[in-house]
Design an enzyme around this catalytic site. Structure first.
Site, PDB file in Angstrom:
ATOM      1  N   GLU A  21       7.300  11.850  -5.259  1.00 31.43           N
ATOM      2  CA  GLU A  21       6.265  11.033  -4.524  1.00 31.43           C
ATOM      3  C   GLU A  21       7.128  10.087  -3.990  1.00 31.43           C
ATOM      4  OE1 GLU A  21       2.669   9.228  -5.587  1.00 31.43           O
ATOM      5  OE2 GLU A  21       3.041   7.337  -4.687  1.00 31.43           O
ATOM      6  N   THR A  56      -6.178   4.297  -5.414  1.00 36.20           N
ATOM      7  CA  THR A  56      -5.466   3.327  -4.327  1.00 36.20           C
ATOM      8  C   THR A  56      -6.337   2.615  -3.316  1.00 36.20           C
ATOM      9  OG1 THR A  56      -3.153   4.620  -4.733  1.00 36.20           O
ATOM     10  CG2 THR A  56      -3.473   2.879  -3.060  1.00 36.20           C
ATOM     11  N   GLU A  58       2.171   8.580 -12.548  1.00 38.70           N
ATOM     12  CA  GLU A  58       2.610   7.301 -12.976  1.00 38.70           C
ATOM     13  C   GLU A  58       2.215   6.490 -14.022  1.00 38.70           C
ATOM     14  OE1 GLU A  58       2.315   5.034  -9.340  1.00 38.70           O
ATOM     15  OE2 GLU A  58       3.734   6.367  -8.095  1.00 38.70           O
TER      16      GLU A  58
END
Length: 778
Positions: A256, A85, A173
């Protein structure tokens, strides 16, 4: 203060009061804790480099019981040498079979968390993985036995660090592979980690559908973990889960949630913690990320419990999210039980707010957490306590989220003695309350030092050990830059890029070569120098004026000096879509491999100059980027080395003129030329009152600096004139899109709502590229 206790039977502030019966004989599901995530993008990278006592203060605000957020779960990224990220976490195993349990800073953070709260639960999860995993060449294949073995190696490292990992997930994810999870469960049991619970799939509710129809898969999974069940970057007003998930009989978690600003996101977090249980029977809320301890030009640079992005000055700000989290964590513990009959929506309406009640394992204590964030008027709630729970004094704590004054956050407001087990609470709108029979809560009182720019010159020969294997202030964006014994016949310690093959990526950036960056985004004119040694045929780079990064590393505003072992060199610029433009190039004598050479990039206003071994080999001019930090990189996954990194300041430059908004005909001006004068928007008139002087990262008028009031970092903080003091709240970094970013907060100078009326006060706000944030500078 809002939220007064009234005797039972007092006049209600609203015609529809809420009646709550807290019955200790009617428990609901077991509470698994509120936590946060370190990782998913280097968000805690700079924390380890903070000086004392500020580093310990920040850690106390995160983990110390009865002090701050008092986090009950810490989720750790299992590093994979790849961007996840806003940064890359190093792997413990860059090459198959070579395990180094001291890689990265997550072990250090976990140890600090455990020292403050021995009961904290740890949870491991991968975003990416080293490239050797999967046996399919570059990029690899995550759903393989290799990755299961890799996780077992990581578990072994956790054991060496004396950490008990309570929960372990798969691939963040990226869906799930049922057989892989079954293999993971078997491996944990076989290796002696049978107490570690498997979480699947850290993605969507699809995993519940698969578990419902596959007994073997269901048996392998202990916890159903879903991301953003309340919506992504939303107000978290609704947090449902499907019926088939609830029917599994497994704990359901928001494994999350968050992605919210440390201050502005606090209302959403407060809703989500309560409503995740009310709407979806989710028993854990895990916030992403734990802290915004990363450079301000990164995309999610203000998300987390707090903001700590200046390790050289030691400054930080404790976000409102810390205190709304504390309303649950300081008054409960994992293992407590919800009381469903004492949990719901005030007055039966979601817009009035929500409340949840939990009882302690001693079957006497209880805590009720209430939020009234969407309410528009005061309302009452009457509580009747029974079923063996304490009918003694209750303690009322509150946070006024409509207030910008930290003194109004997490306040011990009042104590009350119930009459015959009954009491009534008057609830003001925009608040979070906790009513509890427990004691021991508190609010940290540490005060940070003022912000300040990082001064040049700066040098790092990598000989002084840092707290971790990453050198001080360097934040890896891809690859893994580690201090090691020098090669090429040089003694001492050098910096080496450790990942020899392209990792299994989590992000989808078109250019994913290793680079690391450091320093102050307001730097303008300077020379960056480093010794380099090619271990194999490759190209290294020095980066200058590094500023805005595209989301998930999908681009970078920066200049690059690239030098190859063949002697080929170029000066390039990149943008936030990873479009590269070659500004100058050439070839000098081949440098070869296994030998050391010195390269330098000088940035002097618009002139960019490349030097190799003390000789200028070429230069060019470009005005795209005026400021930014420095960095090092390798254009592919090669293991090259660096030493004697140095930054030498250049000559400051001065420009004089107006600060003109992109909104036609409007300019920034102070109301007076004295400290404390508000800075406002007015029609451009060419007067001396609208003349500013820009020198590197400062903007001055009448000898006073453009200043973010009080060193604030929250959205909506006004700007003013103030005595120049070198603080980072007086440092401004012009961005290529025309916005003007505060070097302290990472927020931009903003004209609220794009107003054009004379006298509109200017402020800072999340950078969004709007016309009301674009300025033509002198």
């Amino acid at each position: 203060m809002g939220g007064l206790i009234a005797p039972s039977g007092a006049q209600a502030a609203t015609p529809t009061p809420t009646a709550v019966t807290i019955d200790g004989t009617k428990p609901g599901l077991t509470f698994d804790g509120v936590g946060a995530i370190s990782g998913g993008g280097g968000n805690s990278r700079l924390l380890v480099d903070y000086p004392e006592p500020q580093r310990s203060q920040l850690l106390d605000y995160l983990f110390k019981p009865g002090y701050g957020a008092s986090l009950q779960v810490l989720k750790l990224e299992i590093g994979g040498d790849t961007n996840s990220t806003d940064g890359a976490e190093p792997s413990i195993e860059h090459t198959r079979g070579t395990v180094d349990c001291n890689q990265g800073y997550e072990w250090w953070l976990a140890d600090q968390a455990k020292a403050r709260n021995p009961d904290i639960k740890f949870y491991g999860l991968s975003w990416g993985a080293p490239g050797w995993i999967g046996n399919t060449g570059s990029g690899g294949h995550f759903w393989s036995q290799d990755s299961v073995n890799y996780l077992m190696d990581w578990m072994g490292c956790a054991t060496r660090h004396h950490l008990n990992v309570s929960y372990l997930g798969g691939w963040n994810e990226r869906g799930f592979d049922k057989a892989w999870y079954e293999n993971l469960k078997s491996a944990l049991v076989a290796r002696g980690y049978g107490a570690t619970k498997v979480v699947a799939a850290d993605d969507t509710w699809d995993v519940a559908d698969a578990m419902a129809t596959d007994p073997a898969f269901k048996n392998a999974v202990d916890v159903v973990g879903v991301h953003y069940p309340c919506g992504y970057m939303s107000d978290f007003s609704s947090c449902p889960s499907p019926a088939n998930a609830q029917a599994l009989g497994k704990p359901l978690w928001a494994s999350e949630n968050g992605s919210e600003d440390a201050d502005g996101g606090a209302p959403a977090v407060a809703r989500g913690i309560n409503r995740g249980y009310l709407d979806g029977k989710m028993t854990s809320f895990i916030n992403w990320p734990v802290i915004a301890s990363l450079y301000p030009d990164l995309f999610f640079s203000t998300d987390g419990m707090s903001i700590a992005n200046q390790p050289w000055s030691g400054t930080y700000s404790i976000g409102k999210t810390t205190w709304v989290t504390a309303h649950t964590t300081q008054f409960t513990k994992p293992g407590w039980r919800y009381i469903d009959s004492a949990s719901g929506y005030l007055g039966g309406a979601r817009t009035n707010g929500s409340y949840v009640t939990l009882k302690g394992v001693n079957n006497r204590d209880y805590s009720t957490v209430i939020e009234t964030l969407d309410a528009t008027a005061a309302q009452t709630a009457s509580f009747t306590v029974k079923g063996g729970l304490s009918t003694g004094n209750v303690h009322v704590w509150s946070t006024d989220l409509n207030s910008t004054n930290p003194a109004d956050w997490f306040v011990h407001q009042q104590d009350v003695t119930p009459a015959h087990g009954t009491y009534t609470l008057t609830l003001q709108p925009g608040r979070v309350y906790t009513v509890t029979t427990t004691t021991g809560q508190g609010k940290g009182t540490a005060t940070p030092p003022p912000a300040a720019p990082m001064k040049l010159p700066y040098a790092d020969g990598f000989e002084t050990p840092a707290t971790t294997t990453s050198p001080k202030y360097f934040a890896d964006m891809n690859g893994a830059f580690q201090t090691v014994a020098c090669g090429g016949g040089r003694t001492g310690t050098c910096l080496r890029q450790m990942a020899p093959t392209r990792p299994i990526n989590w992000t989808d950036e078109p250019y994913n070569a290793p680079y690391t960056m450091m320093g102050d985004g307001s730097w303008s004119n300077y020379t960056v120098t480093a010794d380099t040694m090619f271990e194999q045929s490759s190209t290294v780079e020095l980066l200058g004026r590094v500023n805005q990064q595209g989301r998930n590393n999908n681009g970078l505003n920066a200049y690059h000096l690239r030098v190859s072992d063949t002697g080929a060199w170029s000066i390039d610029k990149s943008d936030t879509s990873w479009h590269f433009t070659t500004l100058a190039s050439g070839t000098t004598t081949a440098l070869g491999t296994g030998r050391w050479h010195t390269v330098a990039l000088t940035l002097d206003n618009a002139t960019l100059t490349a030097s190799i071994d003390g000789t200028a080999v070429g230069s060019t001019t470009d005005t795209s980027f005026t400021n930014g930090r420095a960095g090092l990189g390798v254009t592919g996954y090669q293991t090259d080395q660096f030493d004697n990194f140095a930054l030498t300041p250049g000559t400051p430059t001065t420009h004089t003129g107006p600060i003109a908004s992109a909104l036609p005909g409007t300019c920034a001006r102070p109301t007076a030329g004295t400290s404390g004068a508000a800075v406002q928007l007015w029609a451009c008139d060419g007067s001396a009152q609208q003349v500013w002087t820009r020198t590197n990262g400062t903007l001055t008028h009448n000898g006073k600096c453009l200043d973010v009031t009080g060193g604030g970092t929250a959205n909506g903080t006004p700007v003013e004139l103030w005595d120049c003091n070198g603080g980072a709240n007086q440092q401004w970094a012009p961005q290529p899109d025309g916005s003007l970013m505060s070097a302290q907060s990472g927020r931009c100078l903003d004209d609220p709502a794009g107003a054009t009326a004379d006298g509109t006060p200017l402020e800072i706000w999340d950078c969004n590229g709007g016309a009301n944030q674009r300025w033509t500078l002198p």
